[in-house]
Design a protein around this motif. Structure first.
Motif, PDB file in Angstrom:
ATOM      1  N   GLY A 176      33.860  24.170  31.713  1.00  0.00           N
ATOM      2  CA  GLY A 176      33.092  24.392  32.937  1.00  0.00           C
ATOM      3  C   GLY A 176      31.711  23.772  32.864  1.00  0.00           C
ATOM      4  O   GLY A 176      31.226  23.167  33.833  1.00  0.00           O
ATOM      5  N   ALA A 177      31.062  23.905  31.696  1.00  0.00           N
ATOM      6  CA  ALA A 177      29.735  23.311  31.524  1.00  0.00           C
ATOM      7  C   ALA A 177      29.796  21.789  31.604  1.00  0.00           C
ATOM      8  O   ALA A 177      28.895  21.147  32.167  1.00  0.00           O
ATOM      9  N   VAL A 178      30.855  21.202  31.052  1.00  0.00           N
ATOM     10  CA  VAL A 178      31.023  19.748  31.145  1.00  0.00           C
ATOM     11  C   VAL A 178      31.166  19.319  32.599  1.00  0.00           C
ATOM     12  O   VAL A 178      30.551  18.331  33.039  1.00  0.00           O
ATOM     13  N   LEU A 179      31.944  20.048  33.379  1.00  0.00           N
ATOM     14  CA  LEU A 179      32.123  19.712  34.796  1.00  0.00           C
ATOM     15  C   LEU A 179      30.800  19.806  35.546  1.00  0.00           C
ATOM     16  O   LEU A 179      30.504  18.960  36.406  1.00  0.00           O
ATOM     17  N   VAL A 180      29.998  20.812  35.228  1.00  0.00           N
ATOM     18  CA  VAL A 180      28.686  20.935  35.870  1.00  0.00           C
ATOM     19  C   VAL A 180      27.823  19.721  35.537  1.00  0.00           C
ATOM     20  O   VAL A 180      27.157  19.152  36.408  1.00  0.00           O
ATOM     21  N   SER A 181      27.823  19.316  34.265  1.00  0.00           N
ATOM     22  CA  SER A 181      27.009  18.162  33.861  1.00  0.00           C
ATOM     23  C   SER A 181      27.472  16.885  34.556  1.00  0.00           C
ATOM     24  O   SER A 181      26.655  16.022  34.899  1.00  0.00           O
ATOM     25  N   LEU A 182      28.784  16.756  34.790  1.00  0.00           N
ATOM     26  CA  LEU A 182      29.298  15.583  35.499  1.00  0.00           C
ATOM     27  C   LEU A 182      28.829  15.572  36.942  1.00  0.00           C
ATOM     28  O   LEU A 182      28.421  14.532  37.476  1.00  0.00           O
ATOM     29  N   VAL A 183      28.887  16.722  37.592  1.00  0.00           N
ATOM     30  CA  VAL A 183      28.462  16.811  38.997  1.00  0.00           C
ATOM     31  C   VAL A 183      26.984  16.473  39.134  1.00  0.00           C
ATOM     32  O   VAL A 183      26.571  15.769  40.079  1.00  0.00           O
ATOM     33  N   LEU A 184      26.158  16.943  38.187  1.00  0.00           N
ATOM     34  CA  LEU A 184      24.719  16.696  38.247  1.00  0.00           C
ATOM     35  C   LEU A 184      24.369  15.212  38.102  1.00  0.00           C
ATOM     36  O   LEU A 184      23.303  14.779  38.545  1.00  0.00           O
ATOM     37  N   VAL A 185      25.246  14.442  37.485  1.00  0.00           N
ATOM     38  CA  VAL A 185      25.027  12.997  37.364  1.00  0.00           C
ATOM     39  C   VAL A 185      25.709  12.248  38.513  1.00  0.00           C
ATOM     40  O   VAL A 185      25.129  11.344  39.108  1.00  0.00           O
ATOM     41  N   LEU A 186      26.933  12.633  38.844  1.00  0.00           N
ATOM     42  CA  LEU A 186      27.718  11.893  39.829  1.00  0.00           C
ATOM     43  C   LEU A 186      27.159  12.007  41.240  1.00  0.00           C
ATOM     44  O   LEU A 186      27.059  11.000  41.952  1.00  0.00           O
ATOM     45  N   VAL A 187      26.796  13.211  41.665  1.00  0.00           N
ATOM     46  CA  VAL A 187      26.357  13.394  43.054  1.00  0.00           C
ATOM     47  C   VAL A 187      25.092  12.595  43.355  1.00  0.00           C
ATOM     48  O   VAL A 187      25.061  11.829  44.328  1.00  0.00           O
ATOM     49  N   PRO A 188      24.012  12.694  42.549  1.00  0.00           N
ATOM     50  CA  PRO A 188      22.855  11.829  42.835  1.00  0.00           C
ATOM     51  C   PRO A 188      23.202  10.347  42.682  1.00  0.00           C
ATOM     52  O   PRO A 188      22.692   9.503  43.422  1.00  0.00           O
ATOM     53  N   GLY A 189      24.073  10.026  41.724  1.00  0.00           N
ATOM     54  CA  GLY A 189      24.444   8.626  41.510  1.00  0.00           C
ATOM     55  C   GLY A 189      25.135   8.011  42.702  1.00  0.00           C
ATOM     56  O   GLY A 189      25.010   6.802  42.948  1.00  0.00           O
ATOM     57  N   MET A 190      25.870   8.812  43.470  1.00  0.00           N
ATOM     58  CA  MET A 190      26.539   8.307  44.667  1.00  0.00           C
ATOM     59  C   MET A 190      25.533   7.781  45.683  1.00  0.00           C
ATOM     60  O   MET A 190      25.840   6.870  46.458  1.00  0.00           O
ATOM     61  N   PHE A 191      24.333   8.352  45.684  1.00  0.00           N
ATOM     62  CA  PHE A 191      23.302   7.924  46.624  1.00  0.00           C
ATOM     63  C   PHE A 191      22.389   6.848  46.034  1.00  0.00           C
ATOM     64  O   PHE A 191      21.800   6.061  46.769  1.00  0.00           O
ATOM     65  N   LEU A 192      22.279   6.815  44.708  1.00  0.00           N
ATOM     66  CA  LEU A 192      21.363   5.870  44.068  1.00  0.00           C
ATOM     67  C   LEU A 192      21.974   4.483  43.873  1.00  0.00           C
ATOM     68  O   LEU A 192      21.244   3.485  43.851  1.00  0.00           O
ATOM     69  N   PHE A 193      23.304   4.406  43.709  1.00  0.00           N
ATOM     70  CA  PHE A 193      23.942   3.150  43.326  1.00  0.00           C
ATOM     71  C   PHE A 193      24.988   2.731  44.350  1.00  0.00           C
ATOM     72  O   PHE A 193      25.804   3.548  44.782  1.00  0.00           O
ATOM     73  N   ASP A 194      24.949   1.467  44.706  1.00  0.00           N
ATOM     74  CA  ASP A 194      25.913   0.915  45.660  1.00  0.00           C
ATOM     75  C   ASP A 194      27.094   0.293  44.909  1.00  0.00           C
ATOM     76  O   ASP A 194      26.988  -0.086  43.749  1.00  0.00           O
ATOM     77  N   GLY A 195      28.215   0.179  45.610  1.00  0.00           N
ATOM     78  CA  GLY A 195      29.349  -0.560  45.083  1.00  0.00           C
ATOM     79  C   GLY A 195      30.396   0.274  44.380  1.00  0.00           C
ATOM     80  O   GLY A 195      31.436  -0.250  43.982  1.00  0.00           O
ATOM     81  N   LEU A 196      30.136   1.571  44.202  1.00  0.00           N
ATOM     82  CA  LEU A 196      31.118   2.421  43.538  1.00  0.00           C
ATOM     83  C   LEU A 196      32.299   2.677  44.464  1.00  0.00           C
ATOM     84  O   LEU A 196      32.130   2.884  45.669  1.00  0.00           O
ATOM     85  N   ALA A 197      33.502   2.680  43.904  1.00  0.00           N
ATOM     86  CA  ALA A 197      34.715   2.905  44.694  1.00  0.00           C
ATOM     87  C   ALA A 197      34.990   4.402  44.744  1.00  0.00           C
ATOM     88  O   ALA A 197      35.783   4.934  43.965  1.00  0.00           O
ATOM     89  N   LEU A 198      34.318   5.085  45.685  1.00  0.00           N
ATOM     90  CA  LEU A 198      34.387   6.537  45.743  1.00  0.00           C
ATOM     91  C   LEU A 198      35.241   7.052  46.892  1.00  0.00           C
ATOM     92  O   LEU A 198      35.241   8.245  47.168  1.00  0.00           O
ATOM     93  N   THR A 199      35.916   6.163  47.585  1.00  0.00           N
ATOM     94  CA  THR A 199      36.760   6.579  48.700  1.00  0.00           C
ATOM     95  C   THR A 199      38.217   6.602  48.257  1.00  0.00           C
ATOM     96  O   THR A 199      38.626   5.833  47.394  1.00  0.00           O
ATOM     97  N   GLY A 200      38.959   7.489  48.862  1.00  0.00           N
ATOM     98  CA  GLY A 200      40.382   7.537  48.567  1.00  0.00           C
ATOM     99  C   GLY A 200      40.745   8.649  47.615  1.00  0.00           C
ATOM    100  O   GLY A 200      40.012   8.946  46.666  1.00  0.00           O
ATOM    101  N   VAL A 201      41.896   9.265  47.856  1.00  0.00           N
ATOM    102  CA  VAL A 201      42.368  10.355  47.020  1.00  0.00           C
ATOM    103  C   VAL A 201      42.662   9.865  45.596  1.00  0.00           C
ATOM    104  O   VAL A 201      42.414  10.568  44.618  1.00  0.00           O
TER     105      VAL A 201
END
Length: 283
Positions: free
Chosen positions: A115-140
């Protein structure tokens, strides 16, 4: 009720409680936020640099690699730290004294640390989605691939981390793990393409799960054009599955043996001796 299932259920409840407690403790909150902020700052500084041979941001390429690194670090180091600390303070001895206590203890640790690992991933991924362009984040498929790599990575690293934690006599000696882990992070293509290193370094990196977790995350989150920066210009999905699966098999085979030996050696006198040594060092 089946004793084994009762121990598992107790472990699940314990893990959820321990994870919830981390959100109410200043030290634990700092442990979540500080590494995430540092990593985001480092990747932001790298944002204007480009992956060699492409026009893609080096910072954006590092984002999925960092997620893989966090999974590996959490699975290898965090559980080892917990085991060493709680072995020294007598928590493991108390768990051993209760029927099914060791199984419940280990299930609780797995749940809490995962659970702690998942929290740490969210804390990096969510801001990163707004900071960096070009990531393939669409699609199931992207999100399923991401979750699949996280799950396989935890299974591949947590048993090894538990086995390592049982080998160290106290929490201070866990520091010996940091140097090799940092060295592996440096050569595993986390912050710079691994193909830029000499071939012998590439082979060393590929022997450990940090590289494969970074590659798996990159294959899930980066556009297809970035495969040109990888070894063999391929995401190597089957090789990733095989490598992490092999680590999982080794860990699941070795960890129960090592943990049982550690539990058999635990006694009131051994805990008291470690506590006495700790007090002598403080004095």
């Amino acid at each position: 009720m089946n004793p084994t299932w009762n121990a598992i259920r107790s472990g699940l409840e314990r893990g959820v409680i321990e994870l919830r407690q981390t959100f109410t403790t200043a030290q634990d909150l700092w442990g979540y936020l500080f590494p995430a902020v540092v990593l985001l700052v480092v990747m932001t500084v790298m944002r204007d640099s480009e992956v060699p041979g492409t026009g893609f941001s080096l910072g954006a390429m590092a984002l999925p690699s960092v997620l893989g690194m966090n999974v590996a670090y959490g699975g290898l180091v965090n559980i080892a730290q917990h085991l060493a600390v709680e072995r020294e303070d007598g928590t493991l001895l108390r768990a051993k004294a209760v029927p099914g206590g060791m199984l419940g203890y280990l299930v609780g640790k797995i749940v809490g640390i995962a659970g702690a690992v998942l929290v740490s991933l969210v804390l990096v991924l969510v801001p990163g989605m707004f900071l960096f362009d070009g990531l393939a984040l669409t699609g199931v498929g992207t999100w399923l691939g991401l979750l699949g790599v996280v799950a396989l990575g935890l299974v591949a690293t947590m048993p090894i981390g538990a086995a390592l934690g049982s080998l160290f006599p106290n929490a201070r000696s866990i520091g010996l793990l940091f140097l090799p882990i940092i060295g592996l992070i440096a050569i595993s293509g986390i912050f710079y393409p691994v193909t830029s290193y000499p071939e012998w370094i590439q082979w060393i990196a590929q022997a450990f799960p940090i590289y494969w977790l970074g590659l798996g995350m990159r294959s899930a989150l980066l556009p297809e054009a970035l495969v040109a920066a990888e070894i063999g210009e391929s995401w190597r999905h089957l090789e990733t599955l095989a490598a992490l699966g092999a680590w999982a098999v080794v860990g699941l085979a070795v960890a129960p043996i090592v943990l049982r030996r550690m539990a058999r050696r635990e006694s009131g006198s051994s805990v008291a001796a470690r506590r006495e040594k700790a007090l002598q060092r403080v004095a």
